[in-house]
Scaffold this motif. Sequence first.
Motif, PDB file in Angstrom:
ATOM      1  N   GLN A 126      12.489   1.288 -16.911  1.00 42.94           N
ATOM      2  CA  GLN A 126      13.087   2.514 -17.119  1.00 42.94           C
ATOM      3  C   GLN A 126      14.477   2.773 -16.154  1.00 42.94           C
ATOM      4  OE1 GLN A 126       9.868   5.055 -16.176  1.00 42.94           O
ATOM      5  NE2 GLN A 126       9.948   5.769 -18.399  1.00 42.94           N
ATOM      6  N   ILE A 127      15.455   3.518 -16.427  1.00 47.61           N
ATOM      7  CA  ILE A 127      16.580   3.949 -15.682  1.00 47.61           C
ATOM      8  C   ILE A 127      16.317   5.112 -15.070  1.00 47.61           C
ATOM      9  CG2 ILE A 127      18.898   4.191 -15.420  1.00 47.61           C
ATOM     10  CD1 ILE A 127      18.209   1.215 -15.495  1.00 47.61           C
ATOM     11  N   TYR A 128      16.403   5.342 -14.086  1.00 48.19           N
ATOM     12  CA  TYR A 128      16.132   6.833 -13.465  1.00 48.19           C
ATOM     13  C   TYR A 128      17.200   7.393 -12.863  1.00 48.19           C
ATOM     14  CZ  TYR A 128      14.469  10.331  -9.931  1.00 48.19           C
ATOM     15  OH  TYR A 128      14.237  11.289  -9.384  1.00 48.19           O
ATOM     16  N   ASP A 129      17.458   8.498 -13.218  1.00 50.89           N
ATOM     17  CA  ASP A 129      18.610   9.445 -13.081  1.00 50.89           C
ATOM     18  C   ASP A 129      18.541  10.336 -11.646  1.00 50.89           C
ATOM     19  OD1 ASP A 129      20.653  11.149 -13.006  1.00 50.89           O
ATOM     20  OD2 ASP A 129      20.866  11.582 -14.882  1.00 50.89           O
TER      21      ASP A 129
ATOM     22  N   SER B 244       0.900  -1.172   0.036  1.00 48.80           N
ATOM     23  CA  SER B 244       0.243   0.121  -0.054  1.00 48.80           C
ATOM     24  C   SER B 244       0.772   1.445   0.052  1.00 48.80           C
ATOM     25  CB  SER B 244      -0.882   0.101   1.289  1.00 48.80           C
ATOM     26  OG  SER B 244       0.005   0.113   2.303  1.00 48.80           O
ATOM     27  N   LYS B 245       1.920   1.086   0.487  1.00 42.80           N
ATOM     28  CA  LYS B 245       3.077   2.078   0.523  1.00 42.80           C
ATOM     29  C   LYS B 245       4.262   1.690  -0.014  1.00 42.80           C
ATOM     30  CE  LYS B 245       0.646   4.771   4.338  1.00 42.80           C
ATOM     31  NZ  LYS B 245       0.833   4.994   5.749  1.00 42.80           N
ATOM     32  N   ARG B 246       5.059   2.747  -0.477  1.00 40.18           N
ATOM     33  CA  ARG B 246       6.553   2.443  -1.052  1.00 40.18           C
ATOM     34  C   ARG B 246       7.491   3.694  -0.552  1.00 40.18           C
ATOM     35  NH1 ARG B 246       4.041  -0.585  -5.027  1.00 40.18           N
ATOM     36  NH2 ARG B 246       4.665  -2.732  -5.242  1.00 40.18           N
ATOM     37  N   ASN B 247       8.347   3.623  -0.191  1.00 39.10           N
ATOM     38  CA  ASN B 247       9.279   4.816  -0.009  1.00 39.10           C
ATOM     39  C   ASN B 247      10.806   4.432  -0.078  1.00 39.10           C
ATOM     40  OD1 ASN B 247       6.753   5.164   2.335  1.00 39.10           O
ATOM     41  ND2 ASN B 247       7.417   7.075   1.540  1.00 39.10           N
TER      42      ASN B 247
ATOM     43  N   PRO C 283       6.778   8.029  -8.906  1.00 40.77           N
ATOM     44  CA  PRO C 283       5.260   8.147  -8.594  1.00 40.77           C
ATOM     45  C   PRO C 283       4.861   6.809  -7.874  1.00 40.77           C
ATOM     46  CG  PRO C 283       6.084   8.443 -11.310  1.00 40.77           C
ATOM     47  CD  PRO C 283       7.322   8.266 -10.570  1.00 40.77           C
ATOM     48  N   LYS C 284       3.554   7.160  -7.336  1.00 42.91           N
ATOM     49  CA  LYS C 284       3.192   6.069  -6.431  1.00 42.91           C
ATOM     50  C   LYS C 284       2.990   4.725  -7.241  1.00 42.91           C
ATOM     51  CE  LYS C 284      -1.109   5.128  -3.928  1.00 42.91           C
ATOM     52  NZ  LYS C 284      -2.427   5.546  -3.509  1.00 42.91           N
ATOM     53  N   ASN C 285       3.237   3.765  -6.449  1.00 43.73           N
ATOM     54  CA  ASN C 285       3.230   2.249  -7.128  1.00 43.73           C
ATOM     55  C   ASN C 285       4.425   1.864  -7.890  1.00 43.73           C
ATOM     56  OD1 ASN C 285       0.556   1.650  -5.789  1.00 43.73           O
ATOM     57  ND2 ASN C 285      -0.368   2.644  -7.578  1.00 43.73           N
ATOM     58  N   ILE C 286       5.357   2.489  -8.085  1.00 39.38           N
ATOM     59  CA  ILE C 286       6.467   2.587  -8.905  1.00 39.38           C
ATOM     60  C   ILE C 286       7.489   1.787  -7.921  1.00 39.38           C
ATOM     61  CG2 ILE C 286       8.571   3.409 -10.076  1.00 39.38           C
ATOM     62  CD1 ILE C 286       5.853   3.273 -11.924  1.00 39.38           C
ATOM     63  N   GLU C 287       8.084   0.630  -8.630  1.00 37.91           N
ATOM     64  CA  GLU C 287       9.257   0.249  -7.758  1.00 37.91           C
ATOM     65  C   GLU C 287      10.539   0.710  -8.309  1.00 37.91           C
ATOM     66  OE1 GLU C 287      10.044  -2.070  -5.198  1.00 37.91           O
ATOM     67  OE2 GLU C 287       8.154  -2.862  -4.853  1.00 37.91           O
ATOM     68  N   VAL C 288      11.641   0.745  -7.198  1.00 37.65           N
ATOM     69  CA  VAL C 288      12.880   1.141  -7.229  1.00 37.65           C
ATOM     70  C   VAL C 288      13.994   0.060  -6.969  1.00 37.65           C
ATOM     71  CG1 VAL C 288      14.572   2.791  -6.715  1.00 37.65           C
ATOM     72  CG2 VAL C 288      12.367   3.759  -6.900  1.00 37.65           C
ATOM     73  N   GLY C 289      14.812  -0.325  -7.765  1.00 35.04           N
ATOM     74  CA  GLY C 289      15.653  -1.315  -7.433  1.00 35.04           C
ATOM     75  C   GLY C 289      17.188  -0.899  -7.741  1.00 35.04           C
ATOM     76  N   SER C 290      18.188  -1.181  -6.958  1.00 34.87           N
ATOM     77  CA  SER C 290      19.549  -0.872  -7.019  1.00 34.87           C
ATOM     78  C   SER C 290      20.221  -1.642  -8.062  1.00 34.87           C
ATOM     79  CB  SER C 290      20.214  -1.016  -5.723  1.00 34.87           C
ATOM     80  OG  SER C 290      21.472  -0.933  -6.020  1.00 34.87           O
TER      81      SER C 290
ATOM     82  N   THR D 239      13.613   1.505 -12.475  1.00 30.32           N
ATOM     83  CA  THR D 239      12.290   1.790 -11.724  1.00 30.32           C
ATOM     84  C   THR D 239      11.335   0.842 -12.593  1.00 30.32           C
ATOM     85  OG1 THR D 239      12.051   3.898 -13.351  1.00 30.32           O
ATOM     86  CG2 THR D 239      12.888   4.127 -11.179  1.00 30.32           C
ATOM     87  N   TYR D 240      10.204   0.596 -12.241  1.00 32.78           N
ATOM     88  CA  TYR D 240       9.299  -0.220 -13.238  1.00 32.78           C
ATOM     89  C   TYR D 240       8.075  -0.346 -12.371  1.00 32.78           C
ATOM     90  CZ  TYR D 240      10.622  -3.970 -10.021  1.00 32.78           C
ATOM     91  OH  TYR D 240      10.990  -4.695  -8.781  1.00 32.78           O
ATOM     92  N   PHE D 241       6.810  -0.521 -13.059  1.00 31.72           N
ATOM     93  CA  PHE D 241       5.530  -0.824 -12.530  1.00 31.72           C
ATOM     94  C   PHE D 241       5.424  -2.238 -12.385  1.00 31.72           C
ATOM     95  CE2 PHE D 241       1.074  -1.340 -12.615  1.00 31.72           C
ATOM     96  CZ  PHE D 241       0.670  -0.135 -11.633  1.00 31.72           C
ATOM     97  N   PRO D 242       5.136  -2.797 -11.014  1.00 30.44           N
ATOM     98  CA  PRO D 242       5.111  -4.188 -10.892  1.00 30.44           C
ATOM     99  C   PRO D 242       4.202  -4.965 -11.837  1.00 30.44           C
ATOM    100  CG  PRO D 242       5.356  -2.941  -8.710  1.00 30.44           C
ATOM    101  CD  PRO D 242       5.127  -1.966 -10.110  1.00 30.44           C
TER     102      PRO D 242
END
Length: 836
Positions: free
Chosen positions: A344-347, A288-291, A308-315, A324-327
């Motif tokens: 996507q790759i987020y800078d 329900s939350k991602r930070n 943005p909300k619901n977007i995942e971030v991976g190292s 970053t991606y939408f699960p």
Amino acid sequence: MMINALKLILLLTGILLTSAQQHVDTVDHWRAKFDNLSDVVYRSKNANWLGIRKVSKQHGDSIFVVNTKNHGQTVYRIKNSELTFLNEEGVLGKHGQKVIFLNLLTGKTFNFDNVIGIYTLEQQNSYGLLFNDHHLKVYDTFGRQLYEIANVDNLTATDSKNTIYLSKLYNGKSEVVETTVSQKEVLYKTINKIRKMWLSDSGKQLLIIEVTEDTDKDRLVVFETGNYPKKTLELNIPKNAMVNFSSIQDGTSYLISARVNVETKEEPLVDVWYGNDPYVNQHFKMFSKRNFWIWHPKSNKLQVIPVPKNIEVGSINNDRYFLTYFPRRGHNFLTSEPELNAAQIYDLKSNSYTDIGDIKLTKRIGKEWPLLLNHSLYTSSDGKWFVASHDGIKWTLYHSDGSKVMIIEKVGLEQPVFSAKSDHIYFESSNGLWDFDIKLKKLTALDIGIGKMTKIKNYILKTDDYIATSFLPTEKVLTEIYDKDENVISFQLFQSGKGYEAIPATKNRVDKLIYNPEMTSFYTLEANFNLPPTLFSYDKKNQRSLLFDGNIKDSGAKKLKQEIYRYHAAGKNLSGILLYPIGFDPKKIYPMIVRIYDMQRHLSNSYLSPNKIFPEGIQIRTLLERGYFVFLPDTTVGEKGPGLSALECVHNALDVVLNNPFIDRKKIGLCGQSYGGYKTNFIATHSDRFAAYLSGAGISDLINNYYSYSINWNKPLYFASNTYYQMGTAPADDKERYLKNNPILSVEKINAPILLWAGKKDGNVPYTQTMEFYIGLRRYKKDVVALFYQNGDHSFSDGTPEQIDLSKKVLDWFDYFLLDKDDIVWIDKQMKKDAD
């Protein structure tokens, strides 16, 4: 009269006197006399000591600790335990709440009860034990207690070097205490409850999560470890959040993530599943939350990653660029997990995104069937590069900023592993080891494992969802080279452009390869069909010497005989293993049992222990003792599909093996379990070459299985069609092939008796698949008996009531139809229609 009565009892229970025995004995008692060595091998840090479990039904399991530096002349025996070595001087064995410490230098042992945690302190040459009375006690290697701490609330962490961190209650507060042999220091006090405490992967930070009175927030507190530990970060996180603290480039920075699971409540009346639910009842993966934050310990700079909300971030192991991606976007309903689509790759610096598109899983050749790699992106240890595949066939190299470098134009490259300096990428393959020079952008086939399945053994793999950091710790590459046609294995070291033999080619099965950190000493656990598992050591000249054999006594193993038969089917060259009956007499003919699964050539050097219950439902060694040939042919999947391909493989294998004049062509049985159960079901509905069948926990309806749900995996079973069954598509897209490979649609054609079995608690293959096949066979008045074990799972552990009962019934079944022992009551009830 007593002797005759005893013979009658043995006859009625279907238990055979083995050819090696001159006295009356049951199969179970006979099996219990044979010990074995487990394939679980423990290693001290420098491999000066190895620990291995000896499995014994009669005497109970034991652990043997073997000195590798004096050729196994020093061996200690302790009770069955899980081992933890303390340097090269001691070892802790834990079994339940009992712990034994063995001093490897003196041979003295010290026993402890009621222990719930053990902690080794290498630099202090001591160990800590946490007892269930909440006391932590630390001892040296001579059993002397060094200090004790009370009121420990079971939250502990250790760097395994010199420090144990623990939480305890004192005056109504929670305290975090740092303990070493020389000092005890309270690092932190709080009125809040501590719910989790652990060390970062690098060991440089101690992390604490405390529950605050705030209804929305908890707190993450981070301490820097070392000689002068200090608090470096406090961070508010969402209430009940799961926190990941992902190290970037060995702790120079960290990706911190906090996720809150979606709370799902089971309604007492009805469980509602929605057709547009992307998680398909996998809500334990729904948040329900991602930070997300990036933290730099040196400057103590913390920065929010604003996605943005619901977007995942991976190292991707870089402190500026992130995946970053939408699960679960665009789930294809073919793979076990959704593929990584619209990635996507987020800078972080420019707050911008670079599209890298849809990423596909690639295949990795296994000994049985092709496996799918579990990760989509493979990154280098310096965070400058990553590779991914857009078609599941070829790899593409990227800079960490998401800019494409090039497509590596080679099919068949498998697991990628970056070199220690991140300037090369090594690729495993089924045709040798490949080297891609990043600077020169050049792919080269190395002179290692050409034409053979080649795997890298010494790489480090750190995984997180769709990302894996895959790299070598040194410039040495240790490779396993496997000739799947001959079932021969060897190991080579590659360094500075040259290959060196580490372990020569052997026909033995190498269940474990053990080596010291410098890779200058090698030890193996080897076995063969007629050789019990044995520990060997190899010297610098690659000469093998016996290290430890456990004093396993199996004189009958030397009498075992096998032959390899070659044939062609489903577009491939295949092999079959024929095992001869014990006491084989060339003046006789013998029945044969054919066991199928998938590729089985690798089983030709698997030790045929009397206690080996794999394959499930049959005991190969017992069958050989009872006068059967056992045949293990390869089956594979060709263009026709899994069922029709298996039929072709088995028939072609029979055509070859039946050139052996000692096999009774009219007395052949076919059996399989799980994937082999499906193939047995299919072949039984399409063949007239078998006198009896045995099918366990197998699929009978391929289409029904595709649309079923697995309790074990918590997911729909459609992925199995793309992995095990290799259909590669959904039923709606290839109805004809699904129908042609579906056993239930030809159930009326079966023409020999079949024994079915399944566990009612099977969360892998629903037992209803077996029930469906039984109902179909019953409808068309076929000879079938089905065994449904109330407490059985997909497989039965050795010694359980289910395994014991099934094993006896399997022997009965084949004895009845292949050895003409037609007076077995429970089978007579089906076969003799007028039987009581």
